[in-house]
Enzyme design. Sequence first.
Site, PDB file in Angstrom:
ATOM      1  N   LYS A   1      -6.979   4.136  -3.440  1.00  0.00           N
ATOM      2  CA  LYS A   1      -7.487   3.994  -2.082  1.00  0.00           C
ATOM      3  C   LYS A   1      -8.016   5.335  -1.599  1.00  0.00           C
ATOM      4  CE  LYS A   1      -5.633   2.389   2.405  1.00  0.00           C
ATOM      5  NZ  LYS A   1      -4.432   1.818   3.037  1.00  0.00           N
TER       6      LYS A   1
ATOM      7  N   LYS B   1     -10.023   0.565  -3.071  1.00  0.00           N
ATOM      8  CA  LYS B   1      -9.985   0.198  -1.655  1.00  0.00           C
ATOM      9  C   LYS B   1     -10.425   1.361  -0.778  1.00  0.00           C
ATOM     10  CE  LYS B   1      -6.843  -1.363   2.024  1.00  0.00           C
ATOM     11  NZ  LYS B   1      -5.495  -1.888   2.343  1.00  0.00           N
TER      12      LYS B   1
ATOM     13  N   ASP C   1       0.875  -1.181   0.000  1.00  0.00           N
ATOM     14  CA  ASP C   1       0.000   0.000   0.000  1.00  0.00           C
ATOM     15  C   ASP C   1       0.911   1.229   0.000  1.00  0.00           C
ATOM     16  OD1 ASP C   1      -2.379  -1.387   0.093  1.00  0.00           O
ATOM     17  OD2 ASP C   1      -3.183  -0.220   1.759  1.00  0.00           O
TER      18      ASP C   1
END
Length: 275
Positions: A175, A211, A155
Amino acid sequence: MSARNPGIPLDLEWVSKVRVNTQAVLKRAQQIPGRNKNKKQWQAAWLLRAVTCIDLTTLAGDDTPGNVHRLCMKASQPVRADLLQSMDMHDKGLTTAAVCVYPSRVADAVKTLKAANSRLPVASVATGFPAGQTPLKTRLEEVRLAVQDGAAEIDIVINRTLALTGQWEGSDFIKTSTGKEPVNATYPVAIVMVRAIRDYFLRTGHKVGFKPAGGIRTAKESLVWLTLMKEELGDEWLRPHLFRLGASSLLADIERQIYHYVTGHYAAYHEMPMA
């Protein structure tokens, strides 16, 4: 995860033409929570699908090998075996999508999962999480070390200065937030982001994952997110290679709801294994 995003030449004209109808987005966001009307076995099925999309996460300053071990074991068996047996789902290999830890805890997670004969991927927040303001050399080294210790997914926290000054970066997933901000995953922001994913797919043929992270704590909220993905992007974005829920406490409530579906009453949180 999905296939790597090969990227396209930066087209600033395309970017500059993007417009957001704020009122239309807010209206759509208000509609989403009431869209999922599934009950009983259908709701239970959707909740199990949500489990498979969770990045079960611990990102605390006091993380230890012990609590990372417990996290990994829970991710490998996210719902009590007797509940899955009652639903005839005990032999389906149900797990979360991944576990997500700091780079310094990757080796602990990999060791635990290997000992448990689990192929569950380990994700790590690297590159100066959560601000992304450390020097590029440091951020790259953090990624290298996490991968060296066995992380399968990273990430990445982008340097938001680059985005704010028009120096855009490509990505395999996008994200909503780090989960460490005062405001994190919200439906209006998500709608704009997933429609950007749709536009990018229509233009390039490449599918980018999504996400939401931060503040997603209830089973009901997970169903809203699944509904949003299904309606905006389609069924393929209901699978972990294109959709993840970044969460630490969400799984506990999902398991309580599944317990209620199976038994007809709610369990106390202490009756559930660590979630």
